[in-house]
Design an enzyme around this catalytic site. Sequence first.
Site, PDB file in Angstrom:
ATOM      1  N   LYS A  30      -8.237  42.156 -42.646  1.00  0.00           N
ATOM      2  CA  LYS A  30      -6.842  42.615 -42.638  1.00  0.00           C
ATOM      3  C   LYS A  30      -5.847  41.468 -42.437  1.00  0.00           C
ATOM      4  O   LYS A  30      -4.645  41.679 -42.554  1.00  0.00           O
ATOM      5  CB  LYS A  30      -6.644  43.660 -41.533  1.00  0.00           C
ATOM      6  CG  LYS A  30      -7.654  44.796 -41.549  1.00  0.00           C
ATOM      7  CD  LYS A  30      -7.630  45.559 -42.851  1.00  0.00           C
ATOM      8  CE  LYS A  30      -8.727  46.610 -42.925  1.00  0.00           C
ATOM      9  NZ  LYS A  30      -8.706  47.595 -41.842  1.00  0.00           N
ATOM     10  N   GLU A  67       2.840  57.716 -37.595  1.00  0.00           N
ATOM     11  CA  GLU A  67       2.331  56.581 -36.824  1.00  0.00           C
ATOM     12  C   GLU A  67       3.470  55.716 -36.315  1.00  0.00           C
ATOM     13  O   GLU A  67       3.446  55.228 -35.172  1.00  0.00           O
ATOM     14  CB  GLU A  67       1.375  55.755 -37.691  1.00  0.00           C
ATOM     15  CG  GLU A  67       0.061  56.466 -37.983  1.00  0.00           C
ATOM     16  CD  GLU A  67      -0.776  55.766 -39.032  1.00  0.00           C
ATOM     17  OE1 GLU A  67      -1.981  56.053 -39.106  1.00  0.00           O
ATOM     18  OE2 GLU A  67      -0.223  54.937 -39.789  1.00  0.00           O
TER      19      GLU A  67
END
Length: 242
Positions: free
Chosen positions: A134, A116
Amino acid sequence: MIVSSFLDLPLSMEEAKKAAGEQAADLVRTGMRVGLGTGSTTAFALRAIGRRIRESSLHVMGVPTSFASERLARECGIPLTTLEEVEALDLALDGADEVSPELNLIKGRGGAHTREKVVAAQAKRFVVLTDPSKDVKRLGEKRVVPVEVLPMATGPVLRTLDDVCTEATLRMGKEKDGPVVTDQGFWIIDARFEGGIDNPHAIDRMLRDLPGVLDHGLFLDMATDIFVGHPDGSVEHRQRDD
């Protein structure tokens, strides 16, 4: 930091993830080369891109960040390429485990953080899809920092991490015996920082300098945009100032 909102009807948290994913997918234009991230929220974006390919003659090429995102992209009908075949990406879409006010991230709960990061680093615009859970004031408040390590280096890396974090543990498989193995054949050490990380850039430099460490889950100064899906269906768009 610029903040704007895209409003919709009240939705569940799962549907909020869908709203964030589909809003981000709308950024994709014909001719783009797009990094395809891993995770539940990003999966909504991939499915939305696939629908546009089928229904509106969208032409794009995708670079997946994991075996999982590659399989999903193929299921959605997204043509794939590699970083060997393209010089740069116009856009990368991915999720995150934590997001700080500075738009820095922790990623890697799914173990795909190394690929990623490579894909995100090649993108002109790195768009991260999340939900309010988050958000943190300091990275490391809720999630561990995954460190991808060569198996033979596990002992030395664990001992080094014990001096700088609250707890460092080898991530073990849940459905089979033994450590979790990444797509690169490496293992993952999870580093916990109780109360958060005082200086993420210092930890980043330390980890990058450790022999046997391939990469880690701190994504610093990389995200250009954050799309945060909310339970009421709104999608908050945060952008980096610089």
